[in-house]
Structure formats: C-alpha cells, structure tokens
Write an enzyme that holds these catalytic residues in place. Sequence first.
Site, PDB file in Angstrom:
ATOM      1  N   ASP A 304       0.878  -1.153  -0.026  1.00  0.00           N
ATOM      2  CA  ASP A 304      -0.009  -0.045  -0.052  1.00  0.00           C
ATOM      3  C   ASP A 304       0.868   1.036  -0.031  1.00  0.00           C
ATOM      4  O   ASP A 304       1.934   1.174   0.316  1.00  0.00           O
ATOM      5  CB  ASP A 304      -0.872  -0.183   1.101  1.00  0.00           C
ATOM      6  CG  ASP A 304      -2.147   0.808   1.218  1.00  0.00           C
ATOM      7  OD1 ASP A 304      -2.297   1.644   0.233  1.00  0.00           O
ATOM      8  OD2 ASP A 304      -2.659   1.051   1.935  1.00  0.00           O
ATOM      9  N   ASP A 553      -1.969  -2.944   6.705  1.00  0.00           N
ATOM     10  CA  ASP A 553      -2.056  -2.450   7.915  1.00  0.00           C
ATOM     11  C   ASP A 553      -3.643  -2.093   8.146  1.00  0.00           C
ATOM     12  O   ASP A 553      -4.017  -1.974   9.263  1.00  0.00           O
ATOM     13  CB  ASP A 553      -1.330  -1.445   8.179  1.00  0.00           C
ATOM     14  CG  ASP A 553      -1.552  -0.012   7.443  1.00  0.00           C
ATOM     15  OD1 ASP A 553      -2.198  -0.382   6.526  1.00  0.00           O
ATOM     16  OD2 ASP A 553      -0.771   1.073   7.705  1.00  0.00           O
ATOM     17  N   ASP A 557      -7.404  -4.674   4.045  1.00  0.00           N
ATOM     18  CA  ASP A 557      -6.316  -5.642   3.487  1.00  0.00           C
ATOM     19  C   ASP A 557      -6.648  -6.940   3.965  1.00  0.00           C
ATOM     20  O   ASP A 557      -5.805  -7.896   3.403  1.00  0.00           O
ATOM     21  CB  ASP A 557      -4.747  -5.108   4.163  1.00  0.00           C
ATOM     22  CG  ASP A 557      -4.474  -3.548   3.702  1.00  0.00           C
ATOM     23  OD1 ASP A 557      -4.932  -3.373   2.468  1.00  0.00           O
ATOM     24  OD2 ASP A 557      -3.982  -2.961   4.352  1.00  0.00           O
TER      25      ASP A 557
END
Length: 812
Positions: A304, A553, A557
Amino acid sequence: MIKNKQSLGGVQGLNQEEVKERIKNCQVNTAVQAPTKTIGEIVRSNSLTYFNFVFLFLATLLFLVHAYKDMSFLPLIFINSLIGILQELRAKQILDKLSVLNTPKIKVMREGREQEIWTHRLVLDDIIILEAGAQIPADAVVVSGEILVNEALLTGESDEIKKAEDSELMSGSFVVSGKCYAKLTRVGAESYISQLTLKAKAIKTTEQSEILKSLNNFVRLAGILIIPIGLLMFGQQYLIHATPIKMSIQAMIAAIVGMIPEGLFLLSSVTLALSAVRLAQKKVLVHDMHCIETLARVDVLCVDKTGTITNDKMSVSGIYEMTGSEVKNDLDLDFWRTMMAEEADNDTMKALKNFAEERSVKGTKFEKNSVQQIIGFSSKHKYSGVQFKDKTFLIGAPEFVLKDDLKKYEKTIQKFTKQGYRVLIFGEVVSKKDVELLASGERDISPIKPINIVLLMNEIRESAKRTFNYFAEQGVEVKVISGDNAETVSIVAEKAGIKNAKKFVDLSNLSEGCDFEKIVLENTVFGRVKPEEKRKMVKILQKAGHTVAMTGDGVNDILALKDADCSVAMASGSQAASQVAQLVLLDSDFSRMPQIVDEGRRVVNNLERSGSLFLVKNVFSFIVALLSIGFGFMYPLLPTQVSLVTMFTIGVPSFFLAQIPNKDLIRGNFMINILKKAIPAALTNVIIVLALINLRLWLGLTREQLGMLCVLGWEVVGITYLARICMPYDNIWKKLIVSGCTFGMLFCMIFLQSLFSVHINLSMIEWVIFGAILIITVPLMMTIENMSRWLYRNVMIKILKNKIIDKLPEIE
C-alpha cells in the site's frame, strides 16, 4: 439493557464485584487454545517420533545379541532430540514474550471509567468501546452509537453493514468506521472468536511449505523402505549364508541407520525456529515459521502507499476553492463545523480534524446539538460526512462524490495530483432525495455541490527508496495497491524508486467487459482499489505462477492478506490485520523487509546445502544395501563406524552450515536441488566401496580390514564433499567448519578407536589402497558430477518432478 445509555458518555459498565463474580463463574473471554505449542507438545513432538521408535527397536536387538558398543548411535539420537526440544523452547519463550506485545487490546468501560485491557480478560456483560480498525473480540450487542461492520471473516462477503442500537455483533468481524459501545453477550468458548482466531493465526495450515512438503515425502518413503530392506538383509545373511546372528544384526542395523534421514527433518525444524528467534530480535513477530521460507521465494510484493512508501502520519497541505485559489484566512464555516462534528476514526479524519481545530473560526462555538447524523467513512464509497439540521455535507474522493461532474474540475484536480497530493472534495448534498437516502443508510447518491478542494500528504519514508531498490535488484516485482487516486500514488511511487511506477490504472474507471487479468499483470500502480479487488488481484497473480507477498495494516487489507502466499502486517495498524498476517512488523518499519527476505534465503539455501550432506549418506546406504541383497555380500560397515563418519561429515557441519548468512537467489525445486548435489558424492562413495569389496576377494583382506578401508574411504569422500559445498570460502566459519570436522574425526580415530571400532595400524597394502582413494576421489566425483549434470538436464529432472516427487503421498 444498560440504563443511562442516551449518550455515549452515559455508559457505566460493570463494577469490580461484578467482574470478580463472572471470573468465578468462568465467564471470561479466554481463548480455547494457545497460539504456540505447550512444553509437553514440544517434548512429545521431538521425542515420540517414528524414527526414534525404530532406533529404540534396533538398540533392543543389539542389546539382545550383546553388541553394546554398536549402540553408540543412541546418544546422538538423544542429543538430536534434546537440541530440538531446547531450541523450540527457546523460540517459544521469545515468541510468547513478543506475542504479548502484539496481543489485541480493547477499550472497556468499568465503574464509569474507560480502561484498556487485553481481550482475553474481558468478561460476560462487559461494555466495550469499538472504533474503526478494531476486531470484535466476542459476540455483542450495540448499546449506543453506530458503526459500519465488515463480516468478511465470517461470511466471505465484504459488504459493510450498518450496526446501530440493539444490533447484534458477531465476534471475528471488524469495524470499518464509526464508534459505539457494545455489551458482550457470549464470550470464550461460547463465541465464534476462538475458531476465527485460530483460522486467522494459522492460515493455510493444510498447505505445507515446499521444504517441509519435500522432506515429509522423503521421510515417508525412507520410513517405508527400511522395513523390507532390513528384513531381506537379515534373512539373506542369517538364513541363506548362515552368518552368525550377531554379525547379521550388526550389518542390517548399520545399513538401516545409514538410510534413516532422522537429522534432516530435525535440522529444518531447528533452523526455522532459530530463524524466527533472529527475526524476533529484529522486532518481527512470526506467527507461522514456514512463511520465512515462502517470503524468500516471493517474486511479487504487493504494498500500500500509506505505511510502506509513506509515513503513517498524514497532514493537510492546504484548502483551495474549486477555482484553484488557496483559502488562506478563516475556514469556510460549513467546512469547519463538519470537521468538528466528524469522528476522528481514521488517519485522514484525524488530520482534517486537527487542521480544523488549528484554523478554527474566530468567535464561533461548535454546537453538537445541531448534528443529526454522522455518516461514517466507507472504503467502498470513499466518503464520509455529517447531516446537520439545516444542511448535509460530504468529504471524499473526487471520483466518488463528483461522479459525472468530475470532468468540470478535472484540470484543477490533476494539477494537484501530479504534484503527489492526495485530493479530497468537500461539498454539500443539495438533493432532498439524496439527503433522505443518506438518512436511511443508503450510499448511492447523485453528485454533490463542491465547495473546497482539500490537499493531504504523507511524507515518503527515508528508507523507502533503498528498500525498493533492493527488491528491484533481487528480481522482485512491486505492485502498489491503494485506495487513493492512481495518478497521485504513481507519482509518490516513482519518487520512492519503484520500477515502472508510471504504469498506473484507476480501477474505479474500468468498464465491465475489460480484461482485468491483463490489467493486473501489465500495470504496477493501482488506484481506487476496493477490498474485494485486492483479493482478486492476489489470486490473479498466483494463477500466473507468481509467489505473492502482501503487506497491509488496515481492515481493507484482510481479505488479500489471508489469500497471499505470505502476509505481512504493521503492528501500528488494525488488530484484525495483525492477527491474520503471518509476519508482524512490531515497529511498523517497512525497511525490515529486506532483512526478512535475507533471513528466508539463509534458511532455504543453507538447508539445501546441509540437506545434501544427509542425502549423501541416505543414497549411499540405500544403494549398497540393495547391492548387498542382490549380490549376496555382507554390508561392510558396523553401526559404530557409521556413527563416527556421519557425526563429522553430516551432523556437526550441517547444523553450523545452516546458520551461516546466505543471500543468494533461490532457484529450482528444493528436493531436486538437494539430489543434484548429493548423488555425485553418494555414487563416488558407492564406487569406492564396491571396488574395496572386490579388492578384498582379490587380496584376501579380512572383514575387519575391509570395514576399516570403507570407513577411510567414506571419510575422504565426506570431507571432500563438505569442502566442496562450502565453496567459496568467503566466511571464516566455513573454514572453521571444514578444519574442525577434519580435526574431530582424526581425534576420534586416534584416541577413541575402541569406542568406534576403528584403528590406524594399517598394513602396507592398506596404506597403498588408502593413498589411491585420496588420489581418485576428487576426479571421480567431478566426473560423476559432469555426467549427472547432463542427465539432469535431459532426463532426470522431468522424471523426478513429474513421475516421483509430485506423486508422492503427502503426510497430513
């Protein structure tokens, strides 16, 4: 239901007496199973093994025929098991301590005060506070407040469900946005959490890593073969050739001991445990040790933008009119009161709220009573907002709040995205129908009336460029998967040194009939990605033959983390992500990734090198045992002699070699690589031993002399092979390993002759034969290596891969 629950601040929670009463009644949210092995399980798994029982049976046979000296392999087996137990206990101690640091905590109301406790200390009827990113630790019911919940871990559906007062919450689901107080209705074994946590912390336990799968299949094959081979050898010698029972048992046991790869499996377990300990010392928590190997084989890394490329902390860079002019003085009143009313339940909203507080409108007081509803952020619709009594305002991604009107402001917005800013649009919902839809919980509305452009920025991490350069050098392709604007992420990714960062695509603009698989494989940066799309992308990459690692995180996800071959979470992120991931970066430092990859390569490469030492012995003993049965000669070595040779050419060097740093790229299949290295040395040994057996008949050597020459021949081949696999000597430890093992063997040959049934009082002819062995070993081994290399390329690889290894039954 709880009294005084009209507002979030009115909840009291349990008092200490009520908590004690529930603890006494065992109404505690205790997990049904520990995340790591117990001490008893560690002792049993290392002691009560199939091969240990085989060794015990063989020792019993030797005891019955009074061949006590040949039982010298028993202390080695005991030491092997003890090393395995001690190393696993050490790993357990360190990992359990680190697990405490990563144990999920939750906010709870007790006696009218907000506290933070571990989830396993919650009791029935506790009032917990749930905010974005929190995993619901037990079944509950909403007391007050409102949240959006994703129940994907339970149902597989990633839709966000609104939970208001009296709504039931299932344990294992996680909060996407909003804030509420909830009362626990089922805890511990009565809730879903125990099973869900086990699934999250032991992802893909039915799928073994390549190393363990290969070793399990090989050990299973060896375990099956030693029984008939042992019986045939004993029957031939004792029944057909009338060899005394003691000698028949000694020869049979020497062959069987040589065929058992007991140390190879132990070595892999201990090496992985030590690797987990080393990573723990670098603030990396390992939930699944086998993912260390998997990460070393990764060729696609999905990351990300926030938390990996950039810092977690976000800040507002500026507020602009829709014309592009900056708002430098007091903020627009509507913008200010909207930000003051919003819940700071994610990083973006925290930054906006802090900015609004710093630029507060002078002489204006925020009235909470004017708020009718807070519209929590949705990762699916990419906006949040507030409904006041007079107006409704939203703030979110331009594509999602402006929709078809985006074209009117595209040039102004692109001016900022090309500078790497994250752009949000603040505006008013003017349609009465849309206001009513939002009030009812619906999110699909028409375009809003834009008021301001809001610019946000995350600073690029100092270590980002160095980290991504490392992966580029190692041949690992990086895919940036983000919920932000694709062009903005692309610019940030390029600044961070990510290769092909200009190849970006906005997934929110894709047509229904597009080739999504081709888009995923050909592009590097992906913007406006939804949680279910992340998961789909991981599966596409895996289908294309890639080994995929996923870092994350956030709650969005989780689906992709569960499906990735290796999953890595930041401890600073959501609790749910940390529980699902196989690796957790406790200091949330992405620059640790190269160290983790290097550790994985150390494990795989060194296990290949050390494993080949074991297979030299196994292949040699297997071939000589079959030839002994086929041609009717007695196995030439005694169990004590086999123990001596294997100690210094396999056991000791393999353990130390497995710990030496090794950053080489991993290539090929684990078992095929081992066999390619081991077979030439094993065949060299077989040829020398067969030559010695024939020389015995020609020169009239005694069985004792033959056994001693075979020991010397095996030692020469073993030390020669050890010296060759240690090349290049770029590490002082390699030199120490070879010289130390050579010295240890010579020491035992000189001072422990009786214990290992060896001697050095050789006749002249024996010294001549030994000299010949010294001369021919290296050329013979190199010749066989060249021949076998040609066979591997043209014949053996296809046979081993397609006909044998892939069809071996797997051990559950």
